[in-house]
Design a protein around this motif. Sequence first.
Motif, mmCIF file in Angstrom:
data_model
loop_
_atom_site.group_PDB
_atom_site.id
_atom_site.type_symbol
_atom_site.label_atom_id
_atom_site.label_comp_id
_atom_site.label_asym_id
_atom_site.label_seq_id
_atom_site.Cartn_x
_atom_site.Cartn_y
_atom_site.Cartn_z
ATOM 1 N N ASN A 73 0.620 -1.051 0.171
ATOM 2 C CA ASN A 73 -0.021 0.080 -0.059
ATOM 3 C C ASN A 73 0.811 1.360 -0.094
ATOM 4 O O ASN A 73 2.033 1.252 0.743
ATOM 5 N N LYS A 82 -4.356 5.982 1.905
ATOM 6 C CA LYS A 82 -5.539 5.228 1.026
ATOM 7 C C LYS A 82 -5.846 4.076 1.861
ATOM 8 O O LYS A 82 -7.231 3.833 1.717
ATOM 9 N N TYR A 86 -9.932 3.332 3.125
ATOM 10 C CA TYR A 86 -10.604 1.928 2.772
ATOM 11 C C TYR A 86 -11.184 1.523 4.186
ATOM 12 O O TYR A 86 -12.426 1.194 4.006
ATOM 13 N N GLU A 108 -7.796 2.121 -0.624
ATOM 14 C CA GLU A 108 -6.883 1.118 -1.469
ATOM 15 C C GLU A 108 -7.087 -0.055 -0.574
ATOM 16 O O GLU A 108 -6.766 -0.117 0.835
ATOM 17 N N SER A 674 -5.304 9.978 -5.480
ATOM 18 C CA SER A 674 -6.231 10.024 -6.349
ATOM 19 C C SER A 674 -5.742 11.014 -7.490
ATOM 20 O O SER A 674 -4.821 10.946 -8.086
#
Length: 772
Positions: A73, A82, A86, A108, A674
């Motif tokens: 990640n 991220k 999530y 993510e 993003s």
Amino acid sequence: MSRKHKHITHFYIKCMTLFSLFFIVGCSNTKYLPEGDLLYVGGSVTVKDSLMKKKDRKALETELKDLLRPKPNKQILGLRPKLWIYNLAGEPKKQKGTRYWLRNKMGEAPVLFSKVDLDYNASVLRNFTENRGYFKSRVSADSTVRNKRVTAEYTVTPKQQYIIKSVIFPDDSLRISKIIAKSHRRSLLKVGKPYDLDVIKAERERIDARLKENGYFYFNPDYILAKVDSTKGNHEVKIRLVIKDDTPVKALTSYKIDKIFVYPNYSLTNDSAVYRKRNITQYKDFTIIDTAETFKPRVYDRTIYFKKGDLYNRKDHNLTLNRFVNLGTFSFVKNEFKPSDSIPNALNSYYYLTLLPKKFIRVEVIGKTNSASYTGTELNLNWNNRNFFRGAELFTASIFGGADFQLGGVNKGRNIYKLGGEVSLTWPRFITPFNIQGNSEFVPRTKATLRYEYQKRTQLYALNSFNTSFGYLWKENIRKEHQLNVIDITYVSPNHVTPEYLADIEQDEALRRVIEKQLIFGPTYNYTYTNTMQKRRKNTIYFNGELDLAGNLTGLITGANIKKNDTIKIFDVPFSQYVKIKTDFRHYLKLGKESELASRLIVGAGFAYGNSNTLPTSKQFVVGGTNSIRAFRARTLGPGSYVIPPTTNNNYTPDQSADLKLEFNTEYRAKLFSIVRGAVFLDAGNIWLLNADPNKPGAEISKDFMKELAVGAGVGLRFDLSFLILRTDLAIPLRNPALPDGQRWVIDKIDFGDSSWRKDNLILNIAIGYPF
């Protein structure tokens, strides 16, 4: 404690609290893992080789690490935002909504250790090192677990790298072998260099490209075999390149071009290749199948580089396809070669061309704002005809209008309106008295333009501007582009000048030049070089140079060069005479996969002479604004250390312009998450007059011009929406040349807690696209 310090203290407390909360929540990412699984946080590669230089060892470790899969990640400052988003979103109940968007678009999923295959990664590393000449390398893999987080460690122990001892090319009597052997000086395989499988593959591609230039249409790199012998010598290999025994006969044969067929109205849905005899037009070496006679046949003669009897070569093959695409009239271009049924060892060439709509309308609506507090909109309506005279010419007729409003500040109520139109015609060739044929894959163009614009500044003045130009545009290659206007005429006439503006001229004589009639004509030249499209390069550059010559030949003919006191007029308007040069150099340094350092240097100079005492206002340089020095409002900086006298009655800020310009910008850009990218930037520069102006003290260039540089800095966010980039930059001045010498650095006056300071010094720039 003062109010100022309270504001600052509260600001820092909020920042630290937010950061701490983010860190704490970020640490809790592991509690959402599936039962019995672990979070994979990355892998490392260590190369153990005492003979290898440290620099080479580190480079190899970096290459090997990039091969590890899966990737962990993404991290920012040691955190995984991220992944946190999530987990925070949770499992959505439906395939839409805020929670679904947060989890699947902004977030993510965790990379689990159960998805990591240590043995597979070890074999990938082993194959890579052996392909680099480190034969019989050993690779071991291990893992370390800490707080439900796992790291993978790989140790690579390579043997001594093999080097190339000799390279032997085909030496038989075949013509194809002789062509290969003749090109050995350009070989990528060099004696003494390390063995590298990728280089061998590239050498086969090079040989294939060489053969394609000599008619070997059916040959391909797989027909070349590299025999490697590592049994003799001390860590050395002998490489012998041979043509495989099972290579087809047609691959060993060179081909010529026989017939050339063109289908200008090919349809992707219907079999348009089927034609009847009445559809055929024969023109030189071309057979044209087109009942509508869409194009004049000479269009194909200028675009297709193959002629009957030519030896096939890939260069002309690709050149023809690229020129068809660059004509701008086809949405789809397809090419086929088939064996000729009438001549041995020959190919028939077929070109299937699918047309774009001949006529189309494009509407553009633009919203804009600048740092001078103007907000506005613009509407452009364009009608286009892609094949105006059946020669692939592009005719464009445009009308446009716009308005800029300032709702606050000293210019409140001084709105700007503009309205105009333009017609242009572009030919896909050079139109000259001489027969000049471009040999680039990019079609050269000749362009003629006629433009009119009416601009009104409320309560001040209006300007009528006419322009016509005729010139050439051409590209040498994808990196080099030229534009030469042999005729470029501009006529500007004032209208509706208000008494208020005339009164302002009495206090600032420079304002008179804005409303003077102007007649500017002469050639202009523009050259651009860039390699920024090469994404794998660490360093890329962009360079643009402009040369503007006005009234030079006319000055010689009329004697304006030697008449010091008399101004010569044409149609009762003095013509401008000057030389202007501007260069724009940009450098982009790639620091990582999603980060770079971008820098720009602009140098410009204009010199008026003969019939002119100063450059026309429209040709002078300005600084400040969204794409310039962002800590100063547009067109308000300079010249030099000049300051508009506080006693002036102007209730608006006049544009500041000058003859010389120096500007430097640099900014660090990085992807945050993003579609959001961040930037930290520094801008510096100013403009100066070439000669002293008694009405503008401190505006002229001097030996101390470096002391008059303005400096600003700031941060920005850029939102990459794929079809456009929305940019917001917040800047503050660090050095203000308008202040007395010795007091120009204002870093010590920065006070974010002071509302009056923020109002005067925090400059927000909103724009489309990057500043450079």
